[in-house]
Design a protein around this motif. Structure first.
Motif, PDB file in Angstrom:
ATOM      1  N   PHE A 104       0.834  -1.214   0.000  1.00 45.98           N
ATOM      2  CA  PHE A 104       0.000   0.000   0.000  1.00 45.98           C
ATOM      3  C   PHE A 104       0.868   1.263   0.000  1.00 45.98           C
ATOM      4  O   PHE A 104       1.993   1.258   0.490  1.00 45.98           O
ATOM      5  N   GLU A 105       0.298   2.315  -0.559  1.00 43.21           N
ATOM      6  CA  GLU A 105       0.976   3.614  -0.593  1.00 43.21           C
ATOM      7  C   GLU A 105       0.089   4.653   0.076  1.00 43.21           C
ATOM      8  O   GLU A 105      -1.133   4.634  -0.089  1.00 43.21           O
ATOM      9  N   ARG A 106       0.717   5.565   0.760  1.00 49.01           N
ATOM     10  CA  ARG A 106      -0.012   6.709   1.320  1.00 49.01           C
ATOM     11  C   ARG A 106       0.865   7.936   1.132  1.00 49.01           C
ATOM     12  O   ARG A 106       1.974   8.002   1.673  1.00 49.01           O
ATOM     13  N   HIS A 108       0.868  12.300   1.063  1.00 51.66           N
ATOM     14  CA  HIS A 108       0.143  13.531   1.352  1.00 51.66           C
ATOM     15  C   HIS A 108       0.320  14.566   0.247  1.00 51.66           C
ATOM     16  O   HIS A 108      -0.470  15.485   0.133  1.00 51.66           O
ATOM     17  N   CYS A 152      -0.733   1.934   8.490  1.00 53.03           N
ATOM     18  CA  CYS A 152      -1.297   3.282   8.577  1.00 53.03           C
ATOM     19  C   CYS A 152      -2.278   3.304   9.743  1.00 53.03           C
ATOM     20  O   CYS A 152      -3.064   2.378   9.919  1.00 53.03           O
ATOM     21  N   HIS A 176       1.942  -3.132   5.308  1.00 56.33           N
ATOM     22  CA  HIS A 176       2.926  -3.956   4.597  1.00 56.33           C
ATOM     23  C   HIS A 176       4.001  -4.384   5.576  1.00 56.33           C
ATOM     24  O   HIS A 176       4.093  -3.872   6.702  1.00 56.33           O
ATOM     25  N   ASP A 209       9.419  15.788   0.520  1.00 56.71           N
ATOM     26  CA  ASP A 209       8.236  16.094  -0.300  1.00 56.71           C
ATOM     27  C   ASP A 209       7.563  17.371   0.188  1.00 56.71           C
ATOM     28  O   ASP A 209       7.816  17.838   1.301  1.00 56.71           O
ATOM     29  N   HIS A 241       7.767   4.283  -1.807  1.00 56.66           N
ATOM     30  CA  HIS A 241       8.010   3.992  -0.388  1.00 56.66           C
ATOM     31  C   HIS A 241       9.152   4.834   0.187  1.00 56.66           C
ATOM     32  O   HIS A 241       9.644   4.555   1.272  1.00 56.66           O
ATOM     33  N   ARG A 246      14.120   6.186   3.871  1.00 52.28           N
ATOM     34  CA  ARG A 246      12.947   6.444   4.708  1.00 52.28           C
ATOM     35  C   ARG A 246      13.250   6.089   6.154  1.00 52.28           C
ATOM     36  O   ARG A 246      14.181   5.328   6.442  1.00 52.28           O
ATOM     37  N   GLY A 254       2.090   4.220  10.910  1.00 52.25           N
ATOM     38  CA  GLY A 254       2.785   4.441   9.637  1.00 52.25           C
ATOM     39  C   GLY A 254       3.098   5.890   9.358  1.00 52.25           C
ATOM     40  O   GLY A 254       4.092   6.210   8.711  1.00 52.25           O
ATOM     41  N   ASN A 255       2.259   6.800   9.845  1.00 49.80           N
ATOM     42  CA  ASN A 255       2.463   8.223   9.573  1.00 49.80           C
ATOM     43  C   ASN A 255       3.825   8.725  10.058  1.00 49.80           C
ATOM     44  O   ASN A 255       4.360   9.716   9.551  1.00 49.80           O
ATOM     45  N   TRP A 257       6.590   7.028   9.834  1.00 52.50           N
ATOM     46  CA  TRP A 257       7.646   6.421   9.022  1.00 52.50           C
ATOM     47  C   TRP A 257       7.964   7.361   7.856  1.00 52.50           C
ATOM     48  O   TRP A 257       7.586   7.109   6.713  1.00 52.50           O
ATOM     49  N   LYS A 259       8.966   9.220   4.749  1.00 54.21           N
ATOM     50  CA  LYS A 259       9.580   8.836   3.469  1.00 54.21           C
ATOM     51  C   LYS A 259      10.431   9.991   2.960  1.00 54.21           C
ATOM     52  O   LYS A 259      10.225  11.137   3.346  1.00 54.21           O
ATOM     53  N   TRP A 260      11.388   9.699   2.087  1.00 51.20           N
ATOM     54  CA  TRP A 260      12.286  10.729   1.536  1.00 51.20           C
ATOM     55  C   TRP A 260      12.835  11.571   2.689  1.00 51.20           C
ATOM     56  O   TRP A 260      12.809  12.812   2.646  1.00 51.20           O
ATOM     57  N   TYR A 280      -4.416  12.119  13.004  1.00 49.91           N
ATOM     58  CA  TYR A 280      -3.749  11.039  13.751  1.00 49.91           C
ATOM     59  C   TYR A 280      -3.887  11.152  15.269  1.00 49.91           C
ATOM     60  O   TYR A 280      -3.004  10.754  16.009  1.00 49.91           O
TER      61      TYR A 280
HETATM   62  N1  MTE Z   1       6.356  10.562   4.578  1.00 53.90           N
HETATM   63  C1  MTE Z   1       6.314  11.616   3.747  1.00 53.90           C
HETATM   64  N2  MTE Z   1       7.438  12.315   3.556  1.00 53.90           N
HETATM   65  N3  MTE Z   1       5.172  11.971   3.107  1.00 53.90           N
HETATM   66  C2  MTE Z   1       3.993  11.264   3.295  1.00 53.90           C
HETATM   67  O1  MTE Z   1       2.970  11.611   2.702  1.00 53.90           O
HETATM   68  N4  MTE Z   1       2.883   9.402   4.501  1.00 53.90           N
HETATM   69  C3  MTE Z   1       2.895   8.714   5.797  1.00 53.90           C
HETATM   70  C4  MTE Z   1       4.217   7.936   5.981  1.00 53.90           C
HETATM   71  N5  MTE Z   1       5.340   8.757   5.634  1.00 53.90           N
HETATM   72  C5  MTE Z   1       3.990  10.153   4.193  1.00 53.90           C
HETATM   73  C6  MTE Z   1       5.243   9.820   4.813  1.00 53.90           C
HETATM   74  C7  MTE Z   1       1.807   7.769   6.042  1.00 53.90           C
HETATM   75  S1  MTE Z   1       0.321   8.409   6.582  1.00 53.90           S
HETATM   76  C8  MTE Z   1       1.994   6.408   6.009  1.00 53.90           C
HETATM   77  S2  MTE Z   1       0.759   5.358   6.470  1.00 53.90           S
HETATM   78  C9  MTE Z   1       3.260   5.812   5.521  1.00 53.90           C
HETATM   79  O2  MTE Z   1       4.207   6.803   5.154  1.00 53.90           O
HETATM   80  C10 MTE Z   1       2.941   4.943   4.317  1.00 53.90           C
HETATM   81  O3  MTE Z   1       4.112   4.402   3.767  1.00 53.90           O
HETATM   82  P1  MTE Z   1       4.041   3.701   2.330  1.00 53.90           P
HETATM   83  O4  MTE Z   1       3.524   4.704   1.334  1.00 53.90           O
HETATM   84  O5  MTE Z   1       5.396   3.195   2.066  1.00 53.90           O
HETATM   85  O6  MTE Z   1       3.047   2.572   2.474  1.00 53.90           O
END
Ligand code: MTE
Ligand code: CO
Length: 424
Positions: A104-106, A108, A152, A176, A209, A241, A246, A254-255, A257, A259-260, A280
């Protein structure tokens, strides 16, 4: 409740008579039982010609017959696809590792495309020397490998007020589970130098991002098991991801965690950013909200049979399978009920539960061809038992979104089809 020694384990004899019964049921529905099976008697094209050469797919994709095992959206949830979410096809997977291609991807503000060469990670704030790391710098620190689930906080969030979505992918697929390779955040913080007493201090983490998705994390967690990860399941993180780096925050929502991952600031206090105040947080039954809920409590779901994975055979031997996890540690037991929670049998864990990772469970059983109200109930190493929906609603009401870890019910019909229901 029955213990594992009483669980239904078909003996070889029971298995054979079950198989015979299943065969009989099939024979009754099809005319083929007596006819020679061409799949056995005829030479098939794949046995009389050549297959593909080794260069046909330098980076392999799943075979076309598995084309429906993909991430899916829930239409009414997906106002746009940029700031959105899709779901892991957990009903079609087995074992515990989620392939990145269907995890799954999430996002913002969408999945961004950055190179390793452009990547920078900054550590600043209450440190002896603020530092900036390139991607290659990160590779020079001792690294670790760990399998963790990422859930998430909104997983199962649409089910508070009633059974809504018809499929484990949609009710429970914001999760995941991957093997991450990375450097402990602790190592990088120590490199920057943490001066003085860190008790009660925080870090604020954000991404490259546009949304930045900033979150505050207590220092205690930051110094414990948080990873700055650059590989998942052995290969580079996929763009969606967080390529190239990350944050992995084991067992927590998950929020967090990020990313980038762009920046880690050591601070005296939590920032109380948008993502940890208006979003959240958990609304309680009395209308107030909980300030912080970071840990994902024990939860489980039966992935098969389920609405997208109906039973395709007649009465007789059957495997009930599902996933269990806990942000508090390892899963120690999973119980399965066929009658909506009146009686329970203990499932078999495919492997002993691992801390903050998905655990696969199986109940090797016999289906009598009748209706079932299938449920699973996870128990973790702290002794915590996954609650019923009614128990959760007593505290949380029906207007919550996040952290819904209640017991799920699938109503299985004599046709083998299943639907999402609630039992009271
Ligand atoms: N990190 C950044 N930089 N931007 C995002 O939108 N979304 C968050 C989190 N990290 C997010 C982020 C949310 S709400 C969740 S649930 C997880 O990343 C989802 O990770 P995935 O997309 O690898 O499943
Ligand atoms: Co999320």
């Amino acid at each position: 409740m029955t213990d594992s020694s009483n669980a239904i384990k078909p003996s070889r004899r029971a298995f054979l008579s079950g198989a015979a019964a299943a065969g009989a049921a099939l024979a009754a529905t099809g005319a083929q039982a007596q006819a020679p099976d061409p799949m056995i008697t005829e030479v098939q094209p794949w046995a009389s010609g050549l297959g593909d050469g080794v260069d046909a797919s330098p980076y392999g994709l799943p075979i076309r017959h598995e084309a429906d095992v993909v991430r899916r959206n829930v239409e009414w949830l997906t106002a746009d696809t940029i700031s959105s979410i899709n779901f892991t096809p957990i009903h079609a997977l087995d074992g515990t590792i989620t392939p990145q291609g269907c995890a799954f991807e999430r996002h913002h503000s969408g999945a961004i495309d950055m190179t390793k060469a452009d990547y920078r990670l900054m550590i600043n704030g209450l440190v002896d020397r603020p530092l900036i790391f390139t991607y290659d710098d990160l590779l020079r620190f001792p690294r670790e490998n760990h399998v963790y689930f990422c859930e998430c906080a909104a997983n199962t969030g649409m089910e508070w007020a009633g059974a809504q979505l018809n499929g484990a992918q949609f009710t429970h697929g914001m999760i995941h589970n991957m093997e991450y390779s990375g450097v402990p955040l602790r190592t990088l913080l120590n490199e920057a130098g943490l001066s003085g007493d860190m008790a009660g201090k925080w870090i604020y983490v954000e991404g490259h991002d546009a949304s930045s998705n900033g979150r505050s994390i207590p220092m205690e967690k930051a110094l414990d098991d948080v990873l700055v990860a650059f590989k998942a399941n052995g290969e580079a993180l996929r763009k969606e991801h967080g390529y190239p780096v990350r944050l992995v925050v084991p067992g927590w929502e998950g929020n967090m965690w990020i990313k980038w991952l762009r920046r880690v600031e050591v601070m005296d206090n939590a920032v109380e950013s948008r993502e940890e105040t208006s979003k959240y947080t958990d609304t309680l039954a009395d209308g107030t909200s909980r300030k912080w809920t970071w840990v994902m409590d024990a939860k489980s779901v039966i992935t098969s049979p389920s609405p997208q994975a109906p039973i395709k055979h007649g009465p007789g031997p059957m495997v009930i399978s599902g996933l269990a996890w806990s942000g508090q540690g390892a899963i120690t037991r999973v119980d399965v009920s066929k009658d909506g929670g009146i009686t329970w049998e203990t499932a078999r864990l495919a492997k002993p539960g691992e801390r903050m990772a998905l655990t696969r469970f199986y109940l090797d059983t016999t289906w009598d061809g009748g209706e079932m109200l299938l449920q699973s109930r996870a128990i973790d190493e702290t002794g915590y038992v996954q609650p019923t929906k009614a128990q959760l609603r007593e505290v949380r009401g029906e207007n919550s979104i996040y952290h819904n870890n209640c017991i799920q019910t699938w109503h299985v019909l004599p046709t083998g089809e299943a639907e999402n229901v609630e039992v009271s």
